[in-house]
Scaffold this active site. Structure first.
Site, mmCIF file in Angstrom:
data_model
loop_
_atom_site.group_PDB
_atom_site.id
_atom_site.type_symbol
_atom_site.label_atom_id
_atom_site.label_comp_id
_atom_site.label_asym_id
_atom_site.label_seq_id
_atom_site.Cartn_x
_atom_site.Cartn_y
_atom_site.Cartn_z
ATOM 1 N N HIS A 1 -16.358 25.794 28.202
ATOM 2 C CA HIS A 1 -16.282 24.086 28.209
ATOM 3 C C HIS A 1 -15.030 23.649 27.519
ATOM 4 C CE1 HIS A 1 -17.019 19.740 27.818
ATOM 5 N NE2 HIS A 1 -16.652 20.020 26.303
ATOM 6 N N ASP B 1 13.908 14.854 42.780
ATOM 7 C CA ASP B 1 12.884 15.743 42.663
ATOM 8 C C ASP B 1 12.701 16.264 41.010
ATOM 9 O OD1 ASP B 1 10.807 18.027 43.101
ATOM 10 O OD2 ASP B 1 11.051 17.002 45.329
ATOM 11 N N TRP C 1 -13.663 28.666 21.522
ATOM 12 C CA TRP C 1 -12.076 28.645 22.428
ATOM 13 C C TRP C 1 -11.205 29.222 21.773
ATOM 14 C CZ3 TRP C 1 -7.621 25.853 21.991
ATOM 15 C CH2 TRP C 1 -7.519 25.107 21.016
ATOM 16 N N SER D 1 2.267 29.425 32.842
ATOM 17 C CA SER D 1 2.376 28.362 33.823
ATOM 18 C C SER D 1 2.768 27.113 32.961
ATOM 19 C CB SER D 1 0.895 28.022 34.661
ATOM 20 O OG SER D 1 0.963 26.742 34.840
ATOM 21 N N SER D 2 2.388 26.826 31.753
ATOM 22 C CA SER D 2 2.793 25.765 30.843
ATOM 23 C C SER D 2 4.123 25.555 30.373
ATOM 24 C CB SER D 2 1.880 25.767 29.695
ATOM 25 O OG SER D 2 0.231 25.538 29.844
ATOM 26 N N HIS E 1 -2.487 23.113 16.381
ATOM 27 C CA HIS E 1 -2.297 21.794 16.137
ATOM 28 C C HIS E 1 -1.268 21.043 16.997
ATOM 29 C CE1 HIS E 1 -3.576 18.273 14.018
ATOM 30 N NE2 HIS E 1 -2.370 17.974 14.097
ATOM 31 N N GLU F 1 -0.708 21.674 19.949
ATOM 32 C CA GLU F 1 -1.633 21.606 21.151
ATOM 33 C C GLU F 1 -2.226 20.456 21.103
ATOM 34 O OE1 GLU F 1 -1.728 23.409 23.692
ATOM 35 O OE2 GLU F 1 -3.373 22.595 24.755
ATOM 36 N N TYR G 1 -1.545 17.690 19.966
ATOM 37 C CA TYR G 1 -0.373 16.463 20.209
ATOM 38 C C TYR G 1 0.028 16.573 21.697
ATOM 39 C CZ TYR G 1 -1.178 15.310 15.558
ATOM 40 O OH TYR G 1 -1.827 14.740 14.293
ATOM 41 N N SER H 1 1.411 3.136 26.443
ATOM 42 C CA SER H 1 2.675 2.353 26.260
ATOM 43 C C SER H 1 3.182 1.548 27.529
ATOM 44 C CB SER H 1 3.985 2.913 25.539
ATOM 45 O OG SER H 1 3.215 3.511 24.332
ATOM 46 N N HIS I 1 -4.858 22.499 8.165
ATOM 47 C CA HIS I 1 -6.074 21.609 7.983
ATOM 48 C C HIS I 1 -7.234 21.991 8.661
ATOM 49 C CE1 HIS I 1 -4.223 18.495 11.118
ATOM 50 N NE2 HIS I 1 -5.127 19.137 11.571
ATOM 51 N N HIS I 2 -7.055 22.935 9.821
ATOM 52 C CA HIS I 2 -8.165 23.350 10.618
ATOM 53 C C HIS I 2 -8.945 24.229 9.840
ATOM 54 C CE1 HIS I 2 -7.132 21.251 14.407
ATOM 55 N NE2 HIS I 2 -5.750 21.456 13.843
ATOM 56 N N THR J 1 1.183 7.214 13.461
ATOM 57 C CA THR J 1 0.205 7.103 14.317
ATOM 58 C C THR J 1 -0.263 5.458 14.060
ATOM 59 O OG1 THR J 1 -0.528 9.092 13.814
ATOM 60 C CG2 THR J 1 -2.066 7.769 15.211
ATOM 61 N N LYS K 1 1.941 3.278 15.937
ATOM 62 C CA LYS K 1 1.994 2.891 16.998
ATOM 63 C C LYS K 1 0.851 1.931 17.629
ATOM 64 C CE LYS K 1 3.446 7.335 19.119
ATOM 65 N NZ LYS K 1 4.253 6.637 20.369
ATOM 66 N N ARG L 1 -21.937 22.708 14.079
ATOM 67 C CA ARG L 1 -21.632 22.650 15.267
ATOM 68 C C ARG L 1 -21.879 24.087 15.825
ATOM 69 N NH1 ARG L 1 -15.035 23.113 15.233
ATOM 70 N NH2 ARG L 1 -15.191 23.292 17.538
#
Lengths: 293, 537, 285
Positions: free
Chosen positions: B78, B107, B143, B170-171, B254, B256, B258, B269, B303-304, B329, B332, B451
């Site tokens: 998932h 293009d 994951w 690809s990315s 991390h 990722e 963002y 925006s 922090h993870h 943040t 914003k 979890r």
């Protein structure tokens, strides 16, 4: 005219948001306060930060919904033209910084306290295995495995036909509890025999990973007698959800009695066969007795 | 086939191969954008179906539907499908469609590579999903693929790692293409500080992608060699450390996060000024805030993993750095509200999703701030509180922003207005059900539910059932989303070129639907066509 | 030169590349799981990818020689190449990060320093932190390391010299001295090849005489993965240099318009710089 309009709406909106927020807190569960000095500190930190974000949230959402209600095209509102305001932007950068600094100070204090593992009276080595826990009392040289109890294990099988509501402490009971004394500084030395696990009892106020080949330290000092339940908190394979932790805190005198009994028991066992503790010494030898139920 | 002659758009079209060939060989940014978006929608449904399995098993305590191994495969897949298949390709698709239109480019800068970036993805996902049908099943270690657990897996791990390599290739190519397009292909007069914020956020996102996708590739390569070639990166017996994987992984992980939220900020925006009929407040500070968030994303990874037992200094550093992210943040959010303030707002579906985003993303931000406090994180970590947190930022954050963007630009893509009434139903249905789905998970986490467990103690039963009901409702709402898109692609009320009366920017100056080729001759850009310039007032 | 930005209308090679990569990865995954078909799929996939690379580049080179590309297209290629090299830098950063983490944290902790006191006492009381190490279990057995100031130093000098020769080739190209250009390019290719030969013989020496293998704990892991990936990049770079040399001989590139040459030169310098990092952090320190 327009200013008063905005103000009245804002007050009404704020009242609604506060009621809703109060309702959200009222229906839900909160973190347990716990039974150790720093589980209470953690609980307090949690409540303070929750209060801080709630107040900020109420203010921000009040402004937002006031605008949504008042500044509508359908009400004939003409758009203003302003695009920036240095003063406002400096303010809403500086104030959050201040709030964060104020939050960081107590958080730092509690954290330093939690890392102070020295001077413990009892050292308990905790080893995670797929999927059970091993406890070794280093001073008294006693030890045992602690695994999900029979009733839960029978009920948790797929389509077991057992109504789990009838099982007492379903998934939160073990065959042998970790017995510890109250009012005693206990240091836990956590490691693992296979994959990463995490030892967590919410009432003690922390969890710490049990990592193969590494030993992590944490401590506790339980102030109230009682039974405290927790679970493995790091995904460790198929039975990750089925390796609970049960800590039973008893008075120091009861604890000494238990230690004496347990030592005698272990000595008797040792006569017949090698003790459980010595069976698993090498870290790469996994235990398989967990999933035999 | 050359650009020297100005062909009409129909003639251009006639030269194009048709049928399957058209889509397989295309170099056109709009067609590739469409491919990405359709791919993303399919992945979204597939990942959603997996979530339904998870929520169905958790509906009541006890194991009813799936065994624990399969449950773990579902949580792992998932996440992988939603992150790499749904959210990231959706943003790349939006960038493909909109960035050239927004900066006045003919293009993308590297059209052939653009085709390749997309066409690697279906193969990568085939490789990934195929593992579910292997005898040993798919990956079941989450994951994040933490060793040693991920290395216990059977045959799947090699395929999963290679699939991740392909997605990474690809990315990276996609990101290079977007960055080069933005830096090299802007129309005359489109200075950096005239660019729409969606373009700005993608420029920074592209940088993050190029910086961290290779690190992920490195991390999973080390997993591969540890599993198959006898290296000891993550094995303490050989002098390595399982925690080292987590450091390398989250150095990718991390940023990722963002990567999946900055383009969302960009979309919001764009939408707010249009429906507030007022220029974006604090454009320059928005750009700086985005850049600051991107910078900070490189120094907060641990922090993870506050519970792995880092030394005190490490925990303190990562706590402080993480708390600092709240500042840009916050800027914003305050700027968005100031954009709305004294505007002349109307509430079409894109605006509703944008407003839903601001409220619900902010709630996710608040729980994020709570998670930053290390001692409190020792309680929250790896519980449903975290699950609630990242679904607030990813579903009501990124996914709501993508939906807002789709409704906003759909008339430009198809030439038809979508059904506004159904759009509003979709919003309200989604917004209510998503809160029923995820809000109770905060309570579950605080009450002590870890979890990634397939079964739970009975005191967690009520909120799990509520959450599952919300989940099914949210899943159902997305079928309506597909219907609305399908309907708008087939016909309906004709869209004007400008589509929204408050919309400004180059993309609204081309016809609706946007012809296959736009801005063959670059437009001249000045402040009159930009939405955001501070000098506008 | 073309006035408009060149946008090809169709691209046939990317899908070939995707299929090739897919077959290759499917084969590699099966191979690792001992499926007999694995090596053949890997081989087939690699061939498809190679065909794709040659076909795609041939097309681009052809278009370039036809003058379809204007300055803007050239700019896109340049920027694309720079970002590609940046992504490669980050790939190596992951492995350097692993090396630094192991040396600064993991190994000292296992040896009982700092936060690792109890780790050492309870799990590995015999282990003293040192570098190089194969860890507390001495995985892979005893080994010796390759001394920095013998072959590695020579290799450093070879790569640095090749950085010089490619620059001399670039100067020759800019002065339109075709003969010198081809000569310096050939020298660069030769230096790259010699480097690779020495690297290969060093690996043979390590495996056969020193007991140093990929399985020699964390030292063997970081040593071979870092130098191995670098070696792969040098191999790729050398192939690219050969192609460019052949193109120079075929009369491609002009004084002003020679992006293909420059891209390969940048790549070569990148490989060079990575080697300097390797020499210092893997061999010397």
């Amino acid at each position: 005219m327009k200013r008063t309009n905005e103000l009245i709406v804002a007050l009404a909106v704020m009242a609604v948001i506060i009621v809703v927020t109060w309702g959200i807190y009222a229906v839900g569960d909160n973190m347990p306060g716990g039974v150790t000095p720093f589980s209470k500190d953690v609980y307090q930190l949690h409540n303070v930060i929750l209060a801080v974000v709630t107040v900020i949230g109420v203010l921000v959402f009040t402004a937002m919904f006031t605008s949504i209600i008042v500044h509508r095209k359908s009400k004939g509102q003409e758009p203003a033209k302003f695009t920036h305001s240095t003063a406002a932007e400096i303010t809403w950068t500086a104030i959050p910084v201040l709030i964060l600094v104020i939050m960081a100070i107590p958080a730092t204090g509690v954290l330093i306290d939690m890392e102070e593992t020295g001077g413990a009276d009892i050292n308990i080595k905790v080893t995670g295995y797929q999927w059970l826990w091993q406890y070794e009392y280093l001073e008294d040289e006693i030890g045992f495995y602690s695994t999900l109890d029979r009733d839960s294990n029978a009920a948790r099988q797929i389509n077991s036909g057992v109504d789990v509501h009838t099982v007492e402490n379903y998934l939160l009971e073990v065959d042998k509890r970790l017995i510890v004394p109250t009012d005693t500084k206990i240091r836990f030395l956590l490691t693992s025999g296979d994959v990463i696990h995490s030892w967590w009892v919410p009432e003690l106020g922390w969890k710490r990973d049990a990592i193969p080949g590494m030993v992590n330290e944490a401590w506790t000092l339980i102030e109230e007698e009682g039974i405290y339940r927790g679970q493995c908190a790091e995904l460790c394979g198929k039975d990750h959800g089925f390796m609970p932790i049960v800590v039973e805190a008893v008075s120091p005198s009861e604890y000494r009695q238990w230690v004496a009994d347990r030592k005698a028991e272990q000595a008797a066992e040792a006569g017949d066969e090698p003790s459980e503790v010595q069976q698993i010494t090498a870290a790469d030898e996994p235990a398989h007795n967990a999933d035999q139920g | 086939m050359s650009y020297e002659t100005t062909l009409s758009h129909d003639e251009h079209h006639a030269e194009h191969p048709t049928g399957l060939k058209r889509w397989v060989f295309t170099t056109n940014h709009k067609e590739i954008g469409t491919l990405y978006l359709i791919f993303s929608l399919i992945a979204f449904m597939l990942g959603g179906a997996m979530a339904m399995v998870i929520r169905a098993e958790l509906f009541i305590p006890g194991l009813q539907l799936v065994n624990p191994e399969f449950f773990n495969q579902m949580t792992t897949m998932h996440a992988l499908v939603m992150i790499f298949g749904a959210v990231m390709p959706a943003f790349v698709g939006l960038a493909n469609w909109m960035v050239p239109l927004m900066i006045g480019a003919p293009d993308m800068a590297l059209p052939r590579m653009n085709n390749w970036s997309f066409w690697i993805l279906p193969f990568a996902f085939f490789l990934l999903l195929m593992t579910l049908f292997l005898p040993s099943g798919g990956p079941a270690s989450g994951w994040t693929l933490y060793p040693p657990l991920s290395l216990q897996g059977g045959t799947n791990i090699a395929f999963v790692i290679f699939a991740i390599h392909l997605m990474g290739i690809s990315s990276i190519m996609g990101a290079i293409n977007i960055i080069v397009t933005i830096l090299n292909m802007r129309a005359p007069g489109m200075t950096l500080l005239r660019m729409p914020l969606f373009v700005w956020t993608w420029l920074i996102t592209g940088f993050l992608l190029i910086a961290v996708m290779p690190v992920l590739a490195g991390a999973v390569t080390m997993l591969l060699t540890d599993r198959f070639f006898g290296t000891s990166f993550f094995n303490a017996a050989g002098g390595g450390d399982p925690v080292m994987y987590q450091h390398i992984f989250w150095f990718f992980g991390h940023p990722e996060v963002y990567i999946m939220i900055l383009p969302a900020f960009g979309i919001i925006s764009e939408i707010l000024p249009t429906f507030s009929r007022k220029p974006l407040f604090g454009y320059t500070s928005m750009v700086y805030a985005t850049a600051s968030i991107a910078f900070l994303s490189f120094i907060v990874w641990a922090h993870h993993m506050f519970t792995v037992g880092m030394p005190l200094g490490g925990n303190l550093f990562f706590m402080y750095a993480t708390m600092v992210i709240a500042v840009p943040t916050g800027v914003k959010v305050f700027n968005w509200i100031s954009t709305m303030w004294r505007g002349s707002m109307s509430f079409e579906t894109p605006m509703l999703f944008a407003l839903g985003f601001i409220v619900l993303f902010t709630i996710g931000g608040f729980s994020g701030l709570m998670l930053a406090i290390v001692p409190a994180d020792f309680q929250y970590h790896d519980t449903y509180f975290v699950v609630a947190h990242f679904h607030y930022v990813l579903v009501t954050g990124s996914v709501f922003a993508i939906m807002a963007g789709v409704y906003y630009w759909l008339p430009k893509w198809t030439g038809y207005m979508y059904n506004e009434k159904l759009g509003k139903i979709h919003f309200w249905w989604s917004a209510i059900s998503v809160n029923v789905l995820f809000f109770p998970q905060h309570y579950l986490g605080l009450a002590g539910m870890p979890r990634r467990i397939p079964d739970y103690a009975v005191q967690f039963a009520e909120f799990n059932m509520i959450s599952s009901i919300g989940g099914f409702a949210f899943g159902l709402a997305q079928l309506l989303f597909i219907y609305i898109i399908w309907q708008a692609a087939r016909g309906g009320e004709r869209a004007t070129d400008q589509v929204w009366d408050g919309a400004r920017g180059l993309e609204w100056t081309v016809p609706s639907p946007a012809p296959l080729h736009t801005f063959d001759t670059p437009p001249k850009v000045d402040d009159s066509v930009t939405v955001h310039s501070d000098t506008l007032a | 030169m073309a006035e408009h930005y060149y946008v090809p209308h169709t691209a046939k090679w990317p899908i070939v590349g995707s299929i090739g990569l897919f077959v290759m990865m499917l084969g590699a995954g099966s191979w690792l799981n001992q499926a007999a078909i694995g090596p053949w799929f890997t081989l087939a996939g690699s061939v498809i990818v190679l065909v794709m690379i040659f076909g795609w580049f041939a097309q681009v080179i052809g278009e370039s020689e036809q003058g379809l590309y204007n300055r803007a297209v050239d700019g896109s290629f340049r920027q694309g190449m720079i970002w590609f090299i940046f992504s490669e830098v980050m790939f190596f950063a992951a492995f350097f990060g692993a090396l630094f983490y192991a040396r600064m944290f993991a190994v000292p902790w296992l040896g009982g320093e700092g936060a690792g006191a109890m780790t050492n006492e309870l799990l590995f009381p015999e282990f003293d932190a040192a570098w190089p190490t194969a860890g507390p279990a001495q995985l892979g057995g005893d080994f010796q390391i390759i001394p920095a100031f013998e072959l590695p130093l020579l290799n450093t000098l070879i790569l640095l010299t090749s950085g010089l020769t490619i620059t001399l080739a670039h100067w020759a190209l800019k002065k339109a001295k075709r003969g010198a250009l081809v000569g310096w390019m050939a020298a660069t290719v030769a230096l790259g090849s010699i480097f690779l030969y020495f690297q290969a013989s060093e690996y043979v020496h390590a495996y056969q005489d020193l007991g140093l293998t990929l399985g020699s704990g964390i030292y063997g892991s970081t040593f071979f993965m870092l130098t191995g990936f670098h070696g792969l990049h040098v191999t790729l770079g050398t192939i690219m240099l050969i192609v460019i040399t052949l193109r120079c001989m075929a009369g491609h590139f002009s004084k002003k318009n020679h992006f293909g040459f420059e891209a390969v030169a940048w790549y070569w310098h990148f490989v060079d710089v990575v080697w300097l990092g390797l020499f210092v952090f893997v061999y010397v320190i």
